[in-house]
Enzyme design. Structure first.
Site, PDB file in Angstrom:
ATOM      1  N   THR A   1     -75.523  34.705  81.626  1.00  0.00           N
ATOM      2  CA  THR A   1     -76.634  35.661  81.624  1.00  0.00           C
ATOM      3  C   THR A   1     -77.924  34.847  81.773  1.00  0.00           C
ATOM      4  O   THR A   1     -78.405  34.650  82.879  1.00  0.00           O
ATOM      5  CB  THR A   1     -76.640  36.517  80.348  1.00  0.00           C
ATOM      6  OG1 THR A   1     -76.512  35.670  79.196  1.00  0.00           O
ATOM      7  CG2 THR A   1     -75.504  37.511  80.357  1.00  0.00           C
TER       8      THR A   1
ATOM      9  N   LYS B   1     -70.076  30.689  77.600  1.00  0.00           N
ATOM     10  CA  LYS B   1     -71.429  31.087  77.977  1.00  0.00           C
ATOM     11  C   LYS B   1     -72.216  31.290  76.696  1.00  0.00           C
ATOM     12  O   LYS B   1     -71.665  31.640  75.643  1.00  0.00           O
ATOM     13  CB  LYS B   1     -71.437  32.349  78.846  1.00  0.00           C
ATOM     14  CG  LYS B   1     -71.005  33.643  78.188  1.00  0.00           C
ATOM     15  CD  LYS B   1     -72.060  34.404  77.432  1.00  0.00           C
ATOM     16  CE  LYS B   1     -73.279  34.675  78.269  1.00  0.00           C
ATOM     17  NZ  LYS B   1     -74.320  35.413  77.450  1.00  0.00           N
TER      18      LYS B   1
ATOM     19  N   THR C   1     -69.477  31.762  69.020  1.00  0.00           N
ATOM     20  CA  THR C   1     -70.682  31.699  69.832  1.00  0.00           C
ATOM     21  C   THR C   1     -70.790  32.971  70.631  1.00  0.00           C
ATOM     22  O   THR C   1     -70.231  33.996  70.250  1.00  0.00           O
ATOM     23  CB  THR C   1     -70.626  30.470  70.746  1.00  0.00           C
ATOM     24  OG1 THR C   1     -71.770  30.478  71.577  1.00  0.00           O
ATOM     25  CG2 THR C   1     -69.393  30.460  71.602  1.00  0.00           C
TER      26      THR C   1
ATOM     27  N   GLU D   1     -81.775  28.934  75.581  1.00  0.00           N
ATOM     28  CA  GLU D   1     -82.949  29.528  76.221  1.00  0.00           C
ATOM     29  C   GLU D   1     -84.202  28.730  75.870  1.00  0.00           C
ATOM     30  O   GLU D   1     -84.618  28.667  74.718  1.00  0.00           O
ATOM     31  CB  GLU D   1     -83.104  30.978  75.775  1.00  0.00           C
ATOM     32  CG  GLU D   1     -82.040  31.884  76.355  1.00  0.00           C
ATOM     33  CD  GLU D   1     -82.059  33.284  75.792  1.00  0.00           C
ATOM     34  OE1 GLU D   1     -81.312  34.123  76.307  1.00  0.00           O
ATOM     35  OE2 GLU D   1     -82.798  33.537  74.816  1.00  0.00           O
TER      36      GLU D   1
ATOM     37  N   SER E   1     -86.892  42.839  82.246  1.00  0.00           N
ATOM     38  CA  SER E   1     -87.814  43.138  83.353  1.00  0.00           C
ATOM     39  C   SER E   1     -87.941  41.959  84.303  1.00  0.00           C
ATOM     40  O   SER E   1     -87.399  41.931  85.340  1.00  0.00           O
ATOM     41  CB  SER E   1     -89.179  43.495  82.809  1.00  0.00           C
ATOM     42  OG  SER E   1     -89.692  42.475  81.995  1.00  0.00           O
TER      43      SER E   1
END
Length: 422
Positions: free
Chosen positions: A162, A184, A195, A275, A422
């Site tokens: 993702t 992932k 995870t 991230e 978005s």
């Protein structure tokens, strides 16, 4: 290294165990919640065993809000066989009124391939609260099944991503068999068991009980010791499935150790790939009264936004580490004597006998140390470095220890999550 070279490396180094075939396919759809927006893409992946297998184990999230996939897995009767894992990204199928009905319908499509619906486990990851694009998924399953065997671990690892910056997969040979791991995960990483998504496939014919024991041990040593942002996902899942194709199995302890080391390797990759993460932090808590105490103290330090932002800025503000330690020890009502604590970073002793051991030379050395271990958060497609910021804390209060891994906190993390839908 380039992204293409990294993918080639994964393709060459990752072996699919005997008895498994893999495939993936991508398509566009418009979510029913936002039909007027530009189309989104979804990757649909399939992992199929040559025969149904009752030799599987799983660890799932402890979040009270869980996906319909997790609910379906948890409802399976003891000893129920599995044969196919159907995985989609983009939408996680959580708390959707039609969610269970949708995955049951997807599983029913495999009857035409002589795979009973209860042996198909649909698994989802992505946006919470949106409904799966059932029509588009159903339309592409025949092509996905026809592609079985055409894709490998690298393609599956890429398809299940993702917000991951690069795919993560690894395999090890053990005796006459193999273990493959594909994971992932980049955000919502604060596991109490696992995870985001992790799949381990093996051809070694161990029993379900043995696989369960091995997986629980591996998870405790790997995925249970990482943190990125302190948020636990609704879809966390670690699965271990055996095709039972290799009956000449090695000693169980050897298998358990191999699985554990593979899980640790992949857990490190998850944090490194987190991230916005610009530093991998490896924190060792030693001389603790118990291992759970060491883990809880370590998690509190890794969760600290002040610690994480300092490391992001290559600022050796180590007072924040000790402050986080003392604060968590107070919350736990832990009788920690600060004069016994020793703090190190990069091999430099920074706190001992109740006082910091800092000077201009050490400060400059620590700044360079942090700079050398930073990586560019804007680069995607491959891991940039295996270096970590190594922090050691000896509590002087026992004989137990734990190693935990986390990441720093950067502007990129804020942008990633502020703009996620978005």
């Amino acid at each position: 290294m380039t992204a293409q070279q990294y993918l080639q490396q994964l393709a060459e180094n990752c072996r699919t165990p005997r008895g498994f075939r893999l495939s993936t396919i991508r398509f566009d759809f418009r979510p029913v919640e936002r039909p007027d927006t530009p189309p989104l893409s979804m990757d649909l992946s399939l992992m199929v065993s040559a025969a149904p297998s009752s030799a599987w184990a799983a660890c799932t999230t402890q979040n009270l809000l869980v996906s319909q996939s997790i609910q379906r897995l948890q409802a399976l009767p003891l000893g129920a066989p599995l044969q196919a894992l159907l995985i989609n990204n983009r939408i996680s199928n959580v708390a959707v009124a039609e969610g269970m009905q949708d995955i049951e319908q997807l599983a029913s499509l495999f009857k035409q391939y002589d795979i009973a619906p209860p042996m198909v486990l649909p698994i989802s990851t992505g946006i919470i609260g949106w409904r799966l694009p059932l029509r588009e998924m159903s339309t592409h399953i025949p092509a996905l099944y026809r592609r079985l065997g055409e894709d490998g671990p690298a393609e599956i690892a890429t398809a299940i991503m993702t917000t991951d910056r690069y795919p993560k997969a690894h395999s090890v040979a053990i005796g006459e068999g193999h273990i493959l791991g594909i994971v992932k995960g980049a955000g919502m990483i604060e596991p109490q068991m696992a995870t985001m998504l992790a799949f381990f496939l093996t051809d070694l014919a161990f029993s379900r009980e043995q696989l369960t024991t091995a997986l629980q041990f591996a998870v405790a040593e790997s995925f249970n010791t990482i943190s990125i942002d302190g948020d636990q996902s609704t879809s966390d899942l670690v699965m271990l499935l055996s095709s039972q194709q290799c009956v000449a199995v090695p000693p169980f302890r050897q298998f358990q150790e191999a699985l554990t080391q593979l899980a640790i390797h992949l857990a490190q990759d998850i944090v490194r790939n987190g991230e916005g993460v610009g530093h991998l932090i490896e924190l060792q808590i030693s001389e603790a009264p118990t291992r759970p105490v060491a883990i809880e103290l370590g998690r509190a330090i890794l969760r600290s936004r002040l610690v994480a932002t300092a490391i992001h800025g290559n600022d050796p503000n180590v007072g924040r580490i000790m402050a986080a330690l003392g604060s968590q020890a107070a919350r736990m009502q832990l009788p920690l004597v600060m004069e016994r604590v020793v703090l190190t970073m990069g091999g430099h002793e920074l706190y001992r006998d109740g006082a910091f051991c800092l000077n201009n030379q050490i400060e400059q050395q620590l700044t360079r140390y942090l700079q050398e271990r930073a990586f560019d958060t804007t680069l995607h497609g491959y891991p940039q470095s295996t270096k970590a910021v190594e922090i050691g804390i000896s509590l002087g209060n026992g004989k137990q220890q734990a190693i935990l891994r986390g990441g720093d906190l950067t502007e990129a993390y804020i942008h990633e999550n502020a703009d996620y839908r978005s």
